[in-house]
Every structure is written in structure tokens, then in C-alpha cells.
Design an enzyme around this catalytic site. Sequence first.
Site, mmCIF file in Angstrom:
data_model
loop_
_atom_site.group_PDB
_atom_site.id
_atom_site.type_symbol
_atom_site.label_atom_id
_atom_site.label_comp_id
_atom_site.label_asym_id
_atom_site.label_seq_id
_atom_site.Cartn_x
_atom_site.Cartn_y
_atom_site.Cartn_z
ATOM 1 C CB ALA A 67 -0.886 -0.016 1.236
ATOM 2 N N GLY A 112 0.532 -4.899 0.905
ATOM 3 C CA GLY A 112 -0.675 -4.917 0.075
ATOM 4 C C GLY A 112 -0.486 -5.670 -1.236
ATOM 5 C CD GLU A 115 -2.431 -7.177 3.179
ATOM 6 O OE1 GLU A 115 -1.981 -6.081 2.765
ATOM 7 O OE2 GLU A 115 -3.014 -7.298 4.263
ATOM 8 C CD GLU A 135 2.009 -5.318 5.904
ATOM 9 O OE1 GLU A 135 2.735 -6.305 6.162
ATOM 10 O OE2 GLU A 135 1.231 -5.290 4.936
HETATM 11 N N1 COA Z 1 4.674 3.096 -0.868
HETATM 12 C C1 COA Z 1 5.095 4.238 -1.444
HETATM 13 N N2 COA Z 1 6.247 4.319 -2.135
HETATM 14 C C2 COA Z 1 6.986 3.198 -2.245
HETATM 15 C C3 COA Z 1 6.606 1.986 -1.672
HETATM 16 C C4 COA Z 1 5.395 1.960 -0.962
HETATM 17 N N3 COA Z 1 4.908 0.835 -0.409
HETATM 18 N N4 COA Z 1 7.550 1.058 -1.957
HETATM 19 C C5 COA Z 1 8.491 1.686 -2.683
HETATM 20 N N5 COA Z 1 8.158 2.985 -2.856
HETATM 21 C C6 COA Z 1 8.903 4.017 -3.571
HETATM 22 C C7 COA Z 1 10.152 4.440 -2.817
HETATM 23 O O1 COA Z 1 9.837 5.407 -1.831
HETATM 24 C C8 COA Z 1 10.982 4.996 -3.943
HETATM 25 O O2 COA Z 1 10.502 6.284 -4.277
HETATM 26 P P1 COA Z 1 11.532 7.517 -4.542
HETATM 27 O O3 COA Z 1 12.293 7.086 -5.777
HETATM 28 O O4 COA Z 1 10.616 8.678 -4.769
HETATM 29 O O5 COA Z 1 12.401 7.601 -3.322
HETATM 30 C C9 COA Z 1 10.640 4.086 -5.110
HETATM 31 O O6 COA Z 1 9.393 3.481 -4.782
HETATM 32 C C10 COA Z 1 11.649 2.967 -5.329
HETATM 33 O O7 COA Z 1 11.831 2.278 -4.106
HETATM 34 P P2 COA Z 1 13.258 2.052 -3.407
HETATM 35 O O8 COA Z 1 13.014 1.795 -1.942
HETATM 36 O O9 COA Z 1 14.185 3.161 -3.751
HETATM 37 O O10 COA Z 1 13.735 0.730 -4.157
HETATM 38 P P3 COA Z 1 14.764 -0.387 -3.625
HETATM 39 O O11 COA Z 1 15.053 -1.245 -4.781
HETATM 40 O O12 COA Z 1 15.877 0.255 -2.877
HETATM 41 O O13 COA Z 1 13.909 -1.231 -2.529
HETATM 42 C C11 COA Z 1 11.947 -2.371 -1.689
HETATM 43 C C12 COA Z 1 12.786 -1.984 -2.920
HETATM 44 C C13 COA Z 1 10.667 -3.015 -2.190
HETATM 45 C C14 COA Z 1 12.722 -3.336 -0.802
HETATM 46 C C15 COA Z 1 11.617 -1.080 -0.883
HETATM 47 O O14 COA Z 1 11.089 -0.119 -1.772
HETATM 48 C C16 COA Z 1 10.623 -1.279 0.232
HETATM 49 O O15 COA Z 1 10.973 -1.820 1.261
HETATM 50 N N6 COA Z 1 9.370 -0.787 0.028
HETATM 51 C C17 COA Z 1 8.358 -0.795 1.052
HETATM 52 C C18 COA Z 1 7.783 -2.167 1.224
HETATM 53 C C19 COA Z 1 6.772 -2.165 2.329
HETATM 54 O O16 COA Z 1 7.059 -1.950 3.486
HETATM 55 N N7 COA Z 1 5.523 -2.462 1.940
HETATM 56 C C20 COA Z 1 4.445 -2.562 2.883
HETATM 57 C C21 COA Z 1 3.703 -1.296 2.916
HETATM 58 S S1 COA Z 1 2.315 -1.448 4.023
#
Ligand code: COA
Length: 261
Positions: A67, A112, A115, A135
Site C-alpha cells: 500500500a 498490500g 495481499e 508491515e
Molecule cells: N509506498 C510508497 N512508495 C513506495 C513503496 C510503498 N509501499 N515502496 C516503494 N516505494 C517508492 C520508494 O519510496 C521509492 O521512491 P523515490 O524514488 O521517490 O524515493 C521508489 O518506490 C523505489 O523504491 P526504493 O526503496 O528506492 O527501491 P529499492 O530497490 O531500494 O527497494 C523495496 C525496494 C521493495 C525493498 C523497498 O522499496 C521497500 O521496502 N518498500 C516498502 C515495502 C513495504 O514496506 N511495503 C508494505 C507497505 S504497508
Amino acid sequence: MTTFKNLLVEIEEFIALITINRPEKLNALNRQTLEELQQFFDQVEEDEQVKGILITGAGGKAFVAGADLQEIQQLNAEAAIAFARFGQRLFSRIEQFPKPVVALVNGYALGGGCELAMSCHFRLVSETAKFGQPEINLGIIPGYGGTQRLPRLVGKGRALEIMLTGDMIDAQEALRIGLVNRVLPSDELIAAGRKILKKIAAKGAVAVRAILETVNLGLEQPLEQAMETEALQFGRVCNTEDKTEGIQAFFEKRPPQFKGR
Ligand code: COA
């Protein structure tokens, strides 16, 4: 079909391929994307040109990375309850959709995203797919059905380990624990999804719908009641032209021509 901002929709040979298209945010599900998904499902429910749905993510790196955390950051308790209910309703709609919905997981399926994949009827995934409910790492919990669908799919112990550690698992581990159906090379995923949905599209649509409904409903009922659900649905399919045709075709040693009635 409406043109969407965050979804690409291609319909080909009765199969709709939806691509969640916010690759710069790893396809994170913001409110607009969820609303567009809802609109899409509203539009295709009665559409005879769509007999099955594939859902994937744009950009090759993520299916859906969760999400949208920018939106979650703003939520107070009351707004968070509404936020969870909104996503839950959409994902339950997908789970209960009368046509098969298959997730093609081509990268991160986190929070999400995991999910959403679990609310689909089954999951085909690339070798690069990664699953998790991270989360807990943010001090929150899954809110779009993860606490309930994950244990139903993989068992309580494994689900609790995934949710309490927040660790990701890879495609092979997801296959081993029954979270996904098949692991494929990334470039074969869409073709494999189309092939399996085309096969299902050639079956009788009443029977397809009856299997989806009976499994979904029955799993939430006590066994005896679930058996009654099955008996009633069995009665329903035995009253169709497709049943007459299917059994006649068997005895005439030819492929059946189902009409979906
Ligand atoms: N919501 C909003 N933005 C998100 C996102 C999310 N769930 N997941 C990734 N993004 C955004 C990042 O903020 C980043 O944006 P920016 O370029 O403006 O900074 C962009 O997507 C790329 O993500 P980034 O973290 O730089 O890529 P990465 O390859 O270093 O890491 C992940 C990939 C998936 C490991 C990491 O993005 C992550 O942990 N995301 C969140 C996952 C999460 O906790 N999901 C549950 C949410 S309830």
C-alpha cells in the site's frame, strides 16, 4: 473500457491483462489505483468479452511493493479503519469474482502486494518474485486481509513467522510452502497466464463460477454446511445445457461446445 491513470488494460481472446502501472513507486497501491481496480472489476463482471483476468505489475522490478506508505503516513486511527475496510472490500470482491483472476507476480509482492496476490484465485510467479508482509518493520500490521488469507494459504505457524519477522521469502520458498502455484522464467509469465486462462475459458462458465463460489463459500462454513453448499451448486450445474452437452460429447467422443448456460 475506461482509460485509467494507473492501470493498463489489454483484452485479447477473452482474457484481460491488467498491469498496475506506477513503476516509479514500485506499483504501490494508492487510493486512486484501488479505485481504478474497483472500476475495472465493475466493468468486466457482466462483459462477455472477458472470461478471465490476469494481474501483473509494470517495470519488471515489482508486482506491487505495498500500500502507498505516503498515504498510510497521514492516517489517524479512524481514517486507518476506513482505509483497511476499503482495501479489504476490494480484495474480497476479487476473491469472490465469478471469473478466474490470476496474479502474475513478477517481482516484489510486499504488504498490500502480497495481499492482492493472495486475493487472486491463484498465483503464477517469476523466479525473481519476492513475498513478504513487512508491515511489522514499520510498526503496523497487514490491513488488506493478510492476517487472514496468509494463514489460510500457508498455515498459522508459517504465516506468523512471515508476519512477525517481516522477512521476505523468495519464489522457491513461496512454492514450497504453498503460497504460489508455479515458478516460471519472467519472460514466460504472461504467456503461461494466458494459456491457463484460455483453457479455463473453454469450460462451461456456469461450472467455473460454481467451483469458485463453492470453494470460497465452503471454506468459511462448517463442513456439514459446506457439503450442503456443494450439493446445491451440484444441483445448479446439473440443470444446465452445458451439462447435457458435456456428457453427450463424452459419449460421442468429441470435444464439448459449452455455451455458459
Ligand atoms: N509506498 C510508497 N512508495 C513506495 C513503496 C510503498 N509501499 N515502496 C516503494 N516505494 C517508492 C520508494 O519510496 C521509492 O521512491 P523515490 O524514488 O521517490 O524515493 C521508489 O518506490 C523505489 O523504491 P526504493 O526503496 O528506492 O527501491 P529499492 O530497490 O531500494 O527497494 C523495496 C525496494 C521493495 C525493498 C523497498 O522499496 C521497500 O521496502 N518498500 C516498502 C515495502 C513495504 O514496506 N511495503 C508494505 C507497505 S504497508
